[in-house]
Design a protein around this motif. Sequence first.
Motif, PDB file in Angstrom:
ATOM      1  N   UNK A 127       0.928  -1.469   0.367  1.00 41.50           N
ATOM      2  CA  UNK A 127       0.311  -0.296   0.324  1.00 41.50           C
ATOM      3  C   UNK A 127       1.068   1.000   0.248  1.00 41.50           C
ATOM      4  N   UNK A 128       0.444   2.190  -0.332  1.00 39.57           N
ATOM      5  CA  UNK A 128       1.252   4.146   0.035  1.00 39.57           C
ATOM      6  C   UNK A 128       1.925   4.260   1.341  1.00 39.57           C
ATOM      7  N   UNK A 129       2.998   4.275   1.021  1.00 40.05           N
ATOM      8  CA  UNK A 129       3.337   4.569   2.403  1.00 40.05           C
ATOM      9  C   UNK A 129       2.921   6.211   2.764  1.00 40.05           C
ATOM     10  N   UNK A 130       2.381   6.003   4.508  1.00 40.17           N
ATOM     11  CA  UNK A 130       1.990   7.051   4.746  1.00 40.17           C
ATOM     12  C   UNK A 130       3.479   8.962   5.077  1.00 40.17           C
ATOM     13  N   UNK A 131       2.399   9.193   4.005  1.00 44.05           N
ATOM     14  CA  UNK A 131       3.398  10.924   4.244  1.00 44.05           C
ATOM     15  C   UNK A 131       4.282  11.015   3.010  1.00 44.05           C
ATOM     16  N   UNK A 132       4.906  10.211   1.900  1.00 47.19           N
ATOM     17  CA  UNK A 132       5.037  10.122   1.053  1.00 47.19           C
ATOM     18  C   UNK A 132       4.402   9.698  -0.322  1.00 47.19           C
ATOM     19  N   UNK A 133       3.191   8.685  -0.539  1.00 43.44           N
ATOM     20  CA  UNK A 133       2.628   7.907  -0.923  1.00 43.44           C
ATOM     21  C   UNK A 133       3.131   6.920  -1.369  1.00 43.44           C
ATOM     22  N   UNK A 134       4.637   6.538  -1.286  1.00 46.28           N
ATOM     23  CA  UNK A 134       5.525   5.552  -2.263  1.00 46.28           C
ATOM     24  C   UNK A 134       4.894   4.042  -2.205  1.00 46.28           C
ATOM     25  N   UNK A 135       5.129   3.195  -3.262  1.00 48.66           N
ATOM     26  CA  UNK A 135       4.523   1.920  -3.043  1.00 48.66           C
ATOM     27  C   UNK A 135       6.069   0.987  -3.822  1.00 48.66           C
TER      28      UNK A 135
END
Length: 168
Positions: A127-135
Motif C-alpha cells: 500500500x502507499x506509505x503514509x506521508x510519501x505515498x511511495x508504493x
Amino acid sequence: MLTVVRAVQVGQVLTEDDLGKASLALDPAVKAVGSDDLKSVVGKRAAVELKPGSLLSPSQVTKNNLVKAGEQLVPIGLDPEQIPATALVPGQKVKLVHVPAQGTAGTDKASDAAPQTLDGRVVKASGAAPGTGIVVVDVATAAADGPTAAAWEAAGTLQLVLAAPDGE
C-alpha cells in the motif's frame, strides 16, 4: 467451507491457525475450499493477500514459491505519480525500462535506439506509505537481470510499465 481468520500476506505459508470453518450453502458457481480439504491447504502458500472474514477459494493458494528457480526478487519503489491507475496484482507481467537520468550522457541528443527493458512479474505491491505515498512493488526477474534492475532502481533510472497479458 474454509474461511480466513487472520491476514495472510502473499507468499506466506498457510497454517491451521490462519483458517477457520463456516457452515453455509453456496451457489454451485461459487468456488470455495470445503472444510474437509483443510489438510490439503495447510502448508501451501497464499497466491494473493488473504483478508480475515473471507471465504478461501482454490485460486488463492499455490504449492509453488512465488519466486521461482532461476529468478530474483527486486523491490522497486514508485512515487505516487508513477503508480498506474490499474491495480498491480501478483502474477501481472511488467517491463522494467531503463530511462537515463536527465542531463546525463546520451540524453541531450535524439536517439532511435529502443530503451533497454527487462521482463518481470509482480509478486506483491504494498500500500502507499503514509506521508510519501511511495508504493514498493516486488518484481521477480530472471536471475541474470536482477542485479541490472537493482542498479537501475538505485540510480533512479528505472520505470515500471505494465505489459500486455500476452507479455508484449
